[in-house]
Design an enzyme around this catalytic site. Structure first.
Site, PDB file in Angstrom:
ATOM      1  N   HIS A  66      65.117  -1.909  25.053  1.00 49.51           N
ATOM      2  CA  HIS A  66      65.670  -0.912  24.144  1.00 49.51           C
ATOM      3  C   HIS A  66      65.381   0.500  24.694  1.00 49.51           C
ATOM      4  CE1 HIS A  66      66.004   0.982  19.998  1.00 49.51           C
ATOM      5  NE2 HIS A  66      65.248   1.858  20.633  1.00 49.51           N
ATOM      6  N   GLU A  67      64.132   0.716  25.048  1.00 54.13           N
ATOM      7  CA  GLU A  67      63.742   2.035  25.581  1.00 54.13           C
ATOM      8  C   GLU A  67      64.458   2.342  26.885  1.00 54.13           C
ATOM      9  OE1 GLU A  67      62.148   4.531  24.121  1.00 54.13           O
ATOM     10  OE2 GLU A  67      62.377   3.073  22.501  1.00 54.13           O
ATOM     11  N   HIS A  70      67.751   3.845  26.371  1.00 54.22           N
ATOM     12  CA  HIS A  70      67.696   5.311  26.221  1.00 54.22           C
ATOM     13  C   HIS A  70      67.542   5.982  27.576  1.00 54.22           C
ATOM     14  CE1 HIS A  70      67.369   5.163  21.923  1.00 54.22           C
ATOM     15  NE2 HIS A  70      66.187   4.593  21.900  1.00 54.22           N
ATOM     16  N   ASP A 169      65.398   6.220  16.053  1.00 55.11           N
ATOM     17  CA  ASP A 169      66.662   6.657  16.653  1.00 55.11           C
ATOM     18  C   ASP A 169      67.637   7.180  15.600  1.00 55.11           C
ATOM     19  OD1 ASP A 169      65.738   5.910  19.128  1.00 55.11           O
ATOM     20  OD2 ASP A 169      66.412   3.843  18.853  1.00 55.11           O
TER      21      ASP A 169
HETATM   22 ZN   LIG Z   1      65.040   3.852  20.347  1.00 55.65          ZN
END
Ligand SMILES: [Zn+2]
Length: 377
Positions: A66-67, A70, A169
């Site tokens: 997930h990170e 980004h 987020d």
């Molecule tokens: Zn996030």
């Protein structure tokens, strides 16, 4: 994700790096793992604890992906990321800066949860109809039940991350959407307020149902205030000079002064720190109130200030950009910056309180001229 200025990177352990981004685990994440492990052990003994551990490692991996979502989205816009830190409620990628355009920030914010959505889709396709046959208990094979659990965990991750509060987020998505209409500062302010309202709701739920939520509530609340202040400071510091924010009326002490003279000055003014200036008008050091009082108590009033003052005081020329000073004061909030003019003479002082006052004025009348500030009581 979060710009690095307020990065809470202490209390985290590096575990590796990928394409120049260091991956770290925050202590609270480890505590969360230990807490879950103990929970699994208590419920079902060693085997359940093992299963649980595997599950946690998989979730940890999903959070990391997930990170990285980004990180790679940000890299697409030319923003590098120094490190990714994993927290119990997600991860924080400390980017060098956020993309300036709200549309880009929106993409970067959404890229994380999008990775979880992809994981959900892949697992759902793989599990297929087996997922619909009536819940986790009927998935006999340990591999299948694990896959189903990871799927649901990702659903929770997405839902949690889309709560519209910093540092989730959703907070960024909300800010980016608001910024398209309101501009960055107003948008951040409003998003931070909404985030704090959510934090209060978390807190109440936490008191009623789960103490873990209280911890998150406090963190979310602080993150929201930090974020708002950060945006405010950045907007203000952009384009301003050190000379715009400095105090120009202050009491300084000569190099011949004693603690007695300093205490006198302390009583007569509202200052708590006094620059010590030589005959050429150059800054030699700063005498802080704490040092003054301590010396008065332990060694008496006759001690020369030269012996007690702090000498490692930074100075900046008055035409330096204000963001440089802001960055410095954010790292060392308890210090003073000496501002120098021609011939290295001391012409002003800059402190965190100063910046705070300037910010309040700026918020009260954003279009006001940023003239030099005066120390006042
Ligand atoms: Zn996030």
């Amino acid at each position: 994700m979060r710009p690095e200025r307020f990065s809470p990177m202490r209390w985290s352990l590096p575990i590796g790096s990928l394409a120049g981004t260091v991956i770290r685990i925050h202590i609270t994440f480890l505590l969360f793992l230990v807490w879950l492990w103990a929970l699994f052990f208590r419920q079902g003994g060693a085997e359940a604890a093992w299963q649980g551990t595997t599950f946690i490692v998989l979730i940890f991996f999903c959070v990391l992906l997930h990170e990285l979502g980004h990180v790679f989205a940000a890299r697409y816009y030319g923003v590098k990321t120094r490190d990714v830190t994993l927290w119990p409620f997600g991860g924080i990628a400390s980017m060098k800066r956020m993309p300036e355009k709200p549309s880009q920030e929106l993409v970067v914010a959404v890229a994380g949860p999008a990775v979880n959505v992809i994981i959900i889709a892949v697992l759902a396709l793989w599990l297929g109809p087996r997922l619909n046959t009536g819940g986790l208990a009927e998935l006999d094979s340990p591999t299948l039940s694990m896959a189903a659990k990871v799927l649901w965990a990702n659903v929770i991750l997405v839902a949690f991350n889309l709560i519209p509060a910093f540092p989730m987020d959703g907070g960024r998505v909300l800010r980016a959407l608001l910024a398209m209409r309101l501009g960055n500062v107003r948008a951040t302010e409003l998003a931070a307020r909404i985030g704090q309202a959510f934090a209060v709701i978390f807190g109440i739920f936490g008191i009623l149902y789960n103490p873990m939520l209280i911890v998150i509530a406090v963190f979310v609340f602080l993150a929201a205030s930090g974020e708002a202040k950060n945006a405010e400071l950045n907007a203000m510091a952009r384009g301003a000079l050190v000379s715009d924010a400095m105090i120009t009326e202050f009491h300084s002490l000569p190099t011949t002064a004693t603690i007695n003279d300093a205490v006198d000055a302390l009583m007569r003014t509202t200052q708590t720190e006094f620059p010590v200036v030589d005959v050429a008008g150059r800054l030699r050091g700063v005498l802080f109130r704490d040092a003054m009082i301590k010396t008065l108590k332990e060694r008496g009033p006759a001690i020369p200030v030269l012996e007690v003052m702090a000498t490692d005081v930074p100075t900046l020329p008055m035409h330096t950009k204000l963001d440089k000073a802001v960055r410095y004061l954010m790292e060392k909030p308890r210090t003073v910056i000496g501002v120098t003019g021609a011939d290295q003479r001391l012409v002003g002082l800059l402190t965190v309180e100063n910046l705070g006052e300037m910010m309040m004025v700026h918020v009260a009348q954003p279009s006001a001229d940023l003239g030099p500030r005066h120390a006042s009581g």
